[in-house]
Design an enzyme around this catalytic site. Structure first.
Site, PDB file in Angstrom:
ATOM      1  N   ALA A   1     -11.785  -2.609   6.288  1.00 40.83           N
ATOM      2  CA  ALA A   1     -11.526  -3.954   5.789  1.00 40.83           C
ATOM      3  C   ALA A   1     -10.594  -4.710   6.733  1.00 40.83           C
ATOM      4  CB  ALA A   1     -10.923  -3.888   4.389  1.00 40.83           C
ATOM      5  N   TYR A   2      -9.504  -4.073   7.109  1.00 41.50           N
ATOM      6  CA  TYR A   2      -8.541  -4.708   8.010  1.00 41.50           C
ATOM      7  C   TYR A   2      -9.184  -4.989   9.372  1.00 41.50           C
ATOM      8  CZ  TYR A   2      -4.247  -5.467  10.684  1.00 41.50           C
ATOM      9  OH  TYR A   2      -3.272  -5.998  11.496  1.00 41.50           O
ATOM     10  N   SER A   3      -9.874  -3.984   9.923  1.00 43.66           N
ATOM     11  CA  SER A   3     -10.490  -4.137  11.238  1.00 43.66           C
ATOM     12  C   SER A   3     -11.516  -5.266  11.233  1.00 43.66           C
ATOM     13  CB  SER A   3     -11.145  -2.825  11.666  1.00 43.66           C
ATOM     14  OG  SER A   3     -10.196  -1.777  11.754  1.00 43.66           O
TER      15      SER A   3
ATOM     16  N   SER B   1     -11.777  -7.832   9.139  1.00 44.82           N
ATOM     17  CA  SER B   1     -11.172  -9.149   8.917  1.00 44.82           C
ATOM     18  C   SER B   1     -10.509  -9.666  10.184  1.00 44.82           C
ATOM     19  CB  SER B   1     -10.151  -9.078   7.773  1.00 44.82           C
ATOM     20  OG  SER B   1      -9.028  -8.279   8.118  1.00 44.82           O
TER      21      SER B   1
END
Length: 246
Positions: free
Chosen positions: A152-154, A156
């Protein structure tokens, strides 16, 4: 770095971490500060520590109405916005994609990517009217390389890089520079959202063998925000300690 006139900077997530380091650096350059942060008490404390030309706004960048209201309040206070540094973001938990909570994936994307769109969308029209602006979005080296158990972080942050490149091209015929930085991990409060094994993994990938210092990030961002940065736009600047391969 020279500044021709008194300028106003909006720094999201400016109450702590890289955002606060940017606030302190820009304030030392005699730039007025509007600190947009979801933690209003901490934002007010940072504004008070920064000086008389700093105000705090309670903002949830995932909420367009909140961002729009903050932009209007900032313009009412200072009349112009020359600089935007979008540092607000969340890391989320560490899980394999197959097990990643669907609601949390959505939340991370809404803050990191949709929030970046909201903040840029709110400020760009003012910069276009005055034919001047400097925008720096905080992405991550994870957006270039992808970190396991952090899809999710990567994802986004990869979106933040692409958004920056797109907007930079849209505004390239005006005196508005739009760039992003892709830092490796800095030891900030965001670490509290991560498992220790993930923190160890990130450190192992940094050839310099240490985490980024927030003051190092602020130094690069301050130049990108300056009038001296009159040519580069739509670019990604690494702060990865040698990790990034492109």
């Amino acid at each position: 770095m020279k500044q021709v006139k008194k300028q106003t900077a909006v720094v999201t997530g400016g109450a702590q971490g890289i955002g606060r380091a940017v606030v302190e650096r820009l304030a030392a350059m005699d730039i007025r500060m509007a600190i947009w942060d979801i933690d209003i008490d901490l934002a007010r404390a940072t504004a008070a520590a920064t000086g008389a030309d700093a105000v705090a706004c309670e903002v949830d960048i995932a909420d367009w109405d909140s961002v729009e209201a903050a932009a209007e309040a900032t313009l009412e206070q200072f009349e112009t916005i020359e600089i935007l540094v979008n540092s607000a973001g969340v890391a989320g938990s560490n899980n394999p994609l197959a097990d990643y909570p669907i609601d949390e994936f959505r939340k991370i994307t809404e803050v990191n990517l949709l929030g970046t769109f909201h903040v840029n969308r709110a400020v760009v029209p003012t910069m276009m009217k005055q034919n001047y602006g400097r925008i720096v979005n905080i992405a991550s080296v994870a957006g270039k390389e992808g970190n396991p158990n952090a899809s999710a972080y990567s994802a986004s942050k990869a979106g933040v890089i692409a958004l920056t490149k797109s907007l930079g091209k849209e505004l390239a015929d005006q005196n508005i520079a739009v760039n992003c930085v892709t830092p490796a991990a800095a030891r900030t409060r965001i670490f509290s959202q991560m498992k220790q094994e993930h923190i160890d993994y990130m450190l192992s990938k940094i050839p310099r063998g240490r985490f980024l210092e927030v003051s190092e990030a602020a130094a690069m961002i301050a130049w990108l925000c300056s009038e001296e940065n009159s040519f580069t736009t739509g670019a990604s600047f690494d702060l990865s300690g040698g990790r990034a391969t492109y």
